[in-house]
Motif scaffolding. Structure first.
Motif, PDB file in Angstrom:
ATOM      1  N   TYR A   1      13.469  16.544  36.636  1.00  0.00           N
ATOM      2  CA  TYR A   1      12.580  16.924  37.732  1.00  0.00           C
ATOM      3  C   TYR A   1      13.130  16.447  39.071  1.00  0.00           C
ATOM      4  CZ  TYR A   1       9.052  17.943  34.150  1.00  0.00           C
ATOM      5  OH  TYR A   1       8.376  18.444  33.088  1.00  0.00           O
TER       6      TYR A   1
ATOM      7  N   ASN B   1       8.773  23.436  33.672  1.00  0.00           N
ATOM      8  CA  ASN B   1       7.591  23.295  34.530  1.00  0.00           C
ATOM      9  C   ASN B   1       8.052  22.969  35.949  1.00  0.00           C
ATOM     10  OD1 ASN B   1       5.920  23.515  32.244  1.00  0.00           O
ATOM     11  ND2 ASN B   1       6.216  21.353  31.808  1.00  0.00           N
TER      12      ASN B   1
ATOM     13  N   THR C   1       5.236  14.182  35.194  1.00  0.00           N
ATOM     14  CA  THR C   1       4.165  15.091  35.591  1.00  0.00           C
ATOM     15  C   THR C   1       2.779  14.713  35.079  1.00  0.00           C
ATOM     16  OG1 THR C   1       4.510  16.465  33.648  1.00  0.00           O
ATOM     17  CG2 THR C   1       5.753  17.026  35.608  1.00  0.00           C
TER      18      THR C   1
ATOM     19  N   TYR D   1      -1.015  16.318  36.114  1.00  0.00           N
ATOM     20  CA  TYR D   1      -1.702  17.125  35.109  1.00  0.00           C
ATOM     21  C   TYR D   1      -3.107  16.575  34.845  1.00  0.00           C
ATOM     22  CZ  TYR D   1      -2.736  19.211  30.576  1.00  0.00           C
ATOM     23  OH  TYR D   1      -3.346  19.868  29.551  1.00  0.00           O
TER      24      TYR D   1
END
Length: 169
Positions: free
Chosen positions: A49, A70, A146, A150
């Motif tokens: 990420y 994602n 994440t 979330y």
């Protein structure tokens, strides 16, 4: 006369709850900062990420040669990378971790409102305390992944869908 007493009680109760939630949030940040280690770099998913977010911040657009499964978290983080012009890679990695910590702590507020729909006031505060000091959630917020975002979005979505004020949705 009775309405005036109810309004004063509600204002007092709101300020008391606000102060308690603020204390929980500050305590939670203190614990997370205590375990925060700038010497520990991002690994596995968080590193992927990070690379994607840094490419977005450097190029100014989404890279076309690769994309994580994602892309929402890297796109969100890249906005902060673009705002802060640090010198070293480690500073950018710490920024990703700090964003994750702040989002995790902010989640305490929707947790209170969600638990308030089902529980008494004192149990709602207890739910916030359990959420704020749960070791796995503290560890997840320190990894820079994440999960905190979330959890925040899911909690907000459920809270707003159960809200009596349908204008929020």
């Amino acid at each position: 006369m009775n309405q005036k007493i109810v309004n004063e009680f509600t204002e007092y109760n709101f300020s008391k709850i606000f102060l308690i939630l603020l204390c929980i949030m500050v305590s939670s940040i203190i614990i997370r900062i205590y375990y925060f280690s700038p010497e520990i770099y991002l690994t596995s998913d968080a590193l992927g990420y990070f690379y994607f977010a840094s490419d977005i911040a450097i190029k100014g657009n989404l890279p076309n040669n690769y994309s994580p499964a994602n892309p929402g978290w890297p796109i969100f983080v890249s906005g902060f990378f673009y705002l802060f012009n640090f010198e070293t890679v480690n500073e950018f990695m710490q920024t990703q971790k700090i964003i994750s910590i702040v989002i995790s702590v902010i989640t305490i507020i929707p947790i209170y409102f969600l638990s308030r729909k089902f529980l008494d006031q004192k149990f709602s505060i207890l739910a916030c305390i359990l959420f704020a000091f749960e070791p796995h959630l503290i560890q997840n917020s320190l990894l820079g992944i994440t999960d905190p975002l979330y959890i925040l979005l899911i909690t907000l979505g459920i809270s707003m869908s159960l809200s009596s004020n349908k204008k929020l949705i």
